[in-house]
Motif scaffolding. Structure first.
Motif, short mmCIF file in Angstrom:
data_model
loop_
_atom_site.label_atom_id
_atom_site.label_comp_id
_atom_site.label_asym_id
_atom_site.label_seq_id
_atom_site.Cartn_x
_atom_site.Cartn_y
_atom_site.Cartn_z
N LYS A 1 55.54 39.95 42.90
CA LYS A 1 54.29 39.46 42.29
C LYS A 1 53.68 38.45 43.26
CE LYS A 1 52.38 37.62 37.99
NZ LYS A 1 51.46 38.75 37.81
N ASP B 1 50.95 35.88 45.15
CA ASP B 1 50.02 34.81 44.80
C ASP B 1 48.72 35.03 45.57
OD1 ASP B 1 48.69 32.53 44.17
OD2 ASP B 1 49.99 31.16 45.30
N GLN C 1 45.94 33.63 45.03
CA GLN C 1 45.08 32.44 45.09
C GLN C 1 45.20 31.76 46.45
OE1 GLN C 1 43.06 32.04 42.52
NE2 GLN C 1 44.10 33.82 41.65
N GLU D 1 46.29 44.21 40.93
CA GLU D 1 46.01 42.76 40.90
C GLU D 1 45.22 42.31 42.11
OE1 GLU D 1 48.70 39.75 39.71
OE2 GLU D 1 49.92 41.11 38.52
N THR E 1 41.62 40.65 41.72
CA THR E 1 41.29 39.35 42.33
C THR E 1 40.11 39.48 43.28
OG1 THR E 1 43.64 38.78 42.22
CG2 THR E 1 42.25 37.38 43.58
N TYR F 1 44.25 39.28 31.78
CA TYR F 1 43.56 38.58 32.85
C TYR F 1 42.30 37.86 32.38
CZ TYR F 1 46.64 41.74 35.36
OH TYR F 1 47.74 42.42 35.80
N GLN G 1 41.67 34.50 34.09
CA GLN G 1 41.09 34.56 35.43
C GLN G 1 39.60 34.89 35.38
OE1 GLN G 1 43.45 36.68 38.43
NE2 GLN G 1 45.18 36.68 37.01
N SER H 1 45.16 31.45 28.94
CA SER H 1 46.17 31.43 29.98
C SER H 1 47.57 31.55 29.38
CB SER H 1 46.07 30.14 30.79
OG SER H 1 47.04 30.11 31.80
N ASN I 1 49.77 31.92 34.26
CA ASN I 1 49.20 31.47 35.53
C ASN I 1 49.02 29.95 35.51
OD1 ASN I 1 47.87 31.16 37.94
ND2 ASN I 1 46.38 32.78 37.57
N ARG J 1 49.22 27.73 37.87
CA ARG J 1 48.43 27.13 38.96
C ARG J 1 46.95 27.09 38.57
NH1 ARG J 1 49.58 26.39 44.16
NH2 ARG J 1 51.42 27.71 44.02
N GLN J 2 46.45 28.22 38.08
CA GLN J 2 45.03 28.27 37.70
C GLN J 2 44.77 27.38 36.48
OE1 GLN J 2 42.53 32.06 37.51
NE2 GLN J 2 42.83 31.55 35.36
#
Length: 887
Positions: free
Chosen positions: A61, A63, A65, A301, A305, A335, A338, A367, A370, A372-373
């Motif tokens: 998976k 990242d 970002q 993904e 993104t 998602y 996001q 969320s 995720n 971090r987001q």
């Protein structure tokens, strides 16, 4: 005819058997051993290696970002699962090399020629396999062997590139750079040779064949293959990215793209190019490569993104509508966070801050994994609140960010500092709001209080139901996505045999149920916790509401109104808490945040309340200092109030005479000098002179900071001059009555006890007592003051800071507070050496400024190591004995 066939069969059999020999360099031998080395070794080994790598890469998976790596390489935790395939691949290649090298030789170090053209490829596979095992030194040995014995084969350049890659993974970028520079020069030289050959109209390929030139045979030159050029460019790009040379890295990746055939590899490179352009703020170029990626075979993904990033960077209505359309698609339920985050970014670029906040709150709400987001959303909302000077909400957002952000979060240190710095303000403001609310409610009739409580309960329950419906909607979306995923995978391999599906199953479970312990009845720990909205803020965001306290089933009118103060004593206590909180908030606004307007509002609430309290003159003085330079007329009004209403306060004396504190300091120095002289006379046995000098101070100088010491010294001097020791008893009783809690009072009690019971029997003293604390000369010392329990540490700290500014401004002392034990506050003042600490304590204890009787509290100098030990062991009495012994 039969005999002819038999003879033909014998000839073929002899030819095959003779082809097995590795010592004969014939066409048949080369063909046989080359075919075996190619398929039994190189091909099969690479199939094993590629299948293992593809399985690993499909389960990772990523990242998206942050900058994605050029190539996904197994980590320490991934390698064990890949070892069977990798080791089998290495074993196959080694067997081929051993059985099919031409000629065969036991010592490969003295071998000169190799007639099997696929042996070098097998060595390459061994090196690459060891590279993916993270055994880089072993891999480099295999690649070096190829360079040594196959220097005229294209694999020599490929081996050099892999050596550079191995050095990069080993952290030796300098060695990698040297190799890549040599290869760069070699490639340019080959290109020049190629150009020269074309000029001669002979063609490059004819030029590289062996031919006679001036009587000498010219050797064939190895070429850079397309795969080698691609890998060479990507390795240079990897090095440049590690050095943050993004512009040059982009050029190398573009070169690599020209030699890339596979669609999924092109998609990865286009995504990385778009990210690099983003870093350089070249948004149109980034959008261009994100668009290219969407036409290629990219993972879901990555493509998802790319769409989001393209919409954020592109900003046109078409791309924005694409995101809104994606929100409605059921397959994007996982998602939504996001998508809302992307819409928030677009709204921010368009200058619509309110829409940005709304979308950020929705991103937080949806969320699930995720973090971090989610942390980015909290930080952005915190920044908005900070800009709007709503510091209470800002701290709550920053605190939420701290709770969930990953360890590698880029702004972790900044966010933690903001959260910590605002924490005291939040406590003060919320305490003040609560006390102000209950005091206002106390003015209502009992019937009005009940009606208010019922209205509040109704509002709380309505908000609870609203959030419950939203949570149920979110869970339904997640469960629908889970069901769709399960149906799509129903025809795949058995679940427990597939590591990828097991990982995805665990992630989906956590999205729906959260982090659960492996225990019975795990469902009983409810996942969703409902929160209470403040009735005065019905439009607070969903994210803010989620951070509030859990609503209890016991919510009732009685539980709400029980906090309302009834009676004068409880109201007085509530006002004291209110004023302390308002004053703390005002000081933080003024000194830490430079928000003088907000600070003045807090101080004015204290002054305008019309309640007499010791903090009122302090608040008036703070208001005077705020307006002293901004508006002298308003400052003069506050000055007059202090002088007229509180004439005996230090603030009034300072305003009447700006040199007041300087004069106080001088007077304190004179008082100290006089006492030292009197003490010296006592030590020299001049008792009569001590008694006569002390009488005037004892009777006429009530405010002399050394008066209690003069009284004790006089009692001891009288005791030395008379045989009737009971004559000093009245003076000792006076010390006990006038100076409770001081060291002089303790000593006076000891002397009274001796006068009453006589001297105790002789007991041998231990003059070599060992302490857990250590005495060190020449090290840094701090001063600590132990406050009475339940005393406001913030107010005390402010007092000491003001005192330090007035008398020790040049020393730049730092003041902080700590908790000793469970509930006792300690003020820590630093930094001193042993002697300046003693001087500070002497000045502090003798000061005539308003220090809230702090001069009478326990006060010590202490080293940093001893302070740490004191807090760990909680042995305060032992430190008191240690301090008495050594200081």
């Amino acid at each position: 005819m039969i005999r002819f066939n038999f003879h033909f069969f014998i000839v073929v059999l002899i030819s095959i058997l003779s082809a097995c020999s590795t010592e004969k360099n014939t066409f048949v031998n080369r063909t046989y051993h080359g075919t075996t080395a190619k398929y039994n070794g190189h091909f099969n080994a690479n199939e094993l290696l590629n299948n293992s790598l593809n399985s690993f890469r499909s389960s990772v998976k990523e990242d998206y970002q942050n900058l994605i790596p050029i190539e996904l390489i197994p980590g320490k935790n991934d390698i064990p699962g890949m070892l069977p395939s990798i080791d089998t691949a290495i074993a196959k290649c080694k067997k081929v090399i051993s059985n099919h090298s031409m000629p065969s030789i036991s010592d490969k170090g003295i071998k000169k020629n190799e007639f099997n053209s696929w042996i070098d490829e097998n060595w390459m596979t061994i090196g690459i396999a060891n590279y993916y095992k993270s055994e880089y030194d072993v891999a480099i040995k295999s690649f070096t062997y190829i360079q040594r014995f196959f220097s005229n084969d294209p694999t020599t350049y490929l081996a050099a590139v892999w050596i550079a890659k191995s050095h990069l993974q080993n952290g030796d970028s300098n060695e990698a750079q040297i190799i890549l520079k040599k290869l760069d020069k070699t490639l340019k030289d080959l290109e020049e040779i190629k150009k020269e050959a074309k000029k001669d109209k002979k063609g490059f390929f004819s030029f590289t064949k062996k031919k006679k030139k001036k009587g000498k045979e010219e050797e064939k030159k190895a070429e850079f293959t397309k795969d080698c050029k691609r890998l060479f460019a990507l390795t240079k790009a990897e090095l440049l990215i590690s050095e943050e040379e993004y512009e040059k890295a982009i050029d190398e990746i573009k070169i690599a793209l020209a030699f890339t055939k596979k669609s999924n590899q092109k998609a990865r490179l286009n995504f990385l190019l778009a990210q690099l352009y983003q870093k350089q703020a070249k948004d149109p170029d980034a959008v261009k490569h994100y668009t290219k990626l969407l036409k290629q075979n990219a993972p879901f993904e990555m493509a998802f993104t790319a769409r989001i990033n393209r919409a954020i960077l592109g900003g046109d209505s078409k791309l924005k509508n694409e995101l809104i359309k994606m929100l409605r698609d059921q397959k994007n339920a996982d998602y939504k966070d996001q998508l809302y985050f992307a819409l928030a970014e677009i709204a921010y670029k368009e200058g619509d801050k309110e829409l940005c906040k709304t979308n950020l709150n929705k991103a937080i709400f949806y969320s699930t994994a995720n973090n971090r987001q989610k942390a980015q959303c909290y930080e952005r909302l915190g920044d908005f609140s900070y800009e709007e000077k709503n510091y209470v909400y800002a701290q709550k957002y920053y605190d939420s960010c701290v709770q969930i952000m990953p360890e590698t979060y880029k702004n972790a240190f900044v966010v933690k500092n903001k959260s910590e710095n605002l924490k005291a303000l939040v406590i003060a403001v919320e305490t003040a709001q609560f006390q102000d609310s209950v005091l206002r409610l106390s003015e209502l009739s009992p019937e009005e209080q009940i009606r208010f409580a019922e209205k509040l309960i109704k509002k709380i329950k309505e908000d609870e139901e609203r959030k419950k419906r939203l949570e149920e909607e979110k869970l339904k979306l997640l469960q629908a996505k889970q069901l769709a995923d399960a149906e799509s995978k129903s025809k795949t391999k058995f679940f427990w045999n597939n590591s990828k599906t097991r990982t995805e199953g665990l992630e989906t479970f956590r999205k729906v149920w959260g982090q659960r312990e492996n225990e019975d009845d795990w469902r009983r720990n409810d996942k969703i916790k409902w929160s209470v909205d403040n009735i005065e803020n019905p439009n607070d965001s969903l994210a803010e509401n989620q951070e509030n306290n859990e609503v209890k089933d016991t919510l009732s009118v009685e539980t709400l109104i029980k906090n309302i103060p009834i009676g004068d004593s409880s109201k007085t206590a509530a006002y004291t808490i209110l004023f302390n909180a308002l004053f703390d908030a005002g000081i933080i606004y003024k000194d830490q945040l430079n928000e003088e307007k907000l600070a003045s509002q807090q101080f004015e609430k204290i002054v305008n309340r019309g309640i007499e309290n010791k903090l009122v003159p302090m608040a008036l003085f703070q208001l005077y200092k705020i307006y002293e330079t901004k508006d002298p007329n308003i400052a003069f009004t506050y000055k007059e109030k202090i002088i007229l209403q509180y004439p005996q306060s230090d603030f009034a004396k300072y305003l009447n005479d700006p040199e007041y504190f300087v004069k106080q300091k001088q007077l304190e120095n004179l008082n100290e000098e006089d006492f030292v002289k009197t003490l010296d006379r006592y030590n020299r046995g001049l008792y009569s002179l001590v008694i006569s000098n002390s009488e005037d101070i004892i009777e006429n100088q009530i405010n002399n900071p050394y008066r209690s010491k003069y009284m004790l010294l006089t009692a001891m001097a009288v005791g030395q001059t008379t045989s009737n020791k009971k004559e000093i008893k009245p003076l000792l009783n006076r010390i006990v009555a006038e100076y409770p809690g001081t060291n002089e009072q303790k000593r006076a009690n000891e002397l009274l006890l001796i006068l009453e019971k006589g001297v105790s029997p002789f007991q041998e003293s231990n003059f070599n007592k060992e302490f857990i604390y250590k005495y060190e000369e020449g090290v840094e010392h701090w001063v600590i003051i132990f406050l009475p329990k339940n005393q406001n540490s913030m107010l005390t700290k402010t007092k000491i800071v003001d005192y330090n500014k007035s008398f020790f401004s040049k020393d730049k002392l730092n003041v902080s507070s700590k908790i000793f034990g469970n509930d006792q506050s300690v003020i820590v003042i630093k930094t001193f050496n042993e002697y300046t600490a003693k001087e500070y304590m002497r000045e502090f204890k003798s000061s005539q400024t308003d220090l809230m009787d702090l001069q009478n509290e326990k006060m010590f100098s202490i080293t940093q190591e001893n302070l740490k030990l004191l807090f760990e062991t909680q042995k305060l009495q032992e430190y008191e004995d240690f301090f008495t012994e050594f200081y």
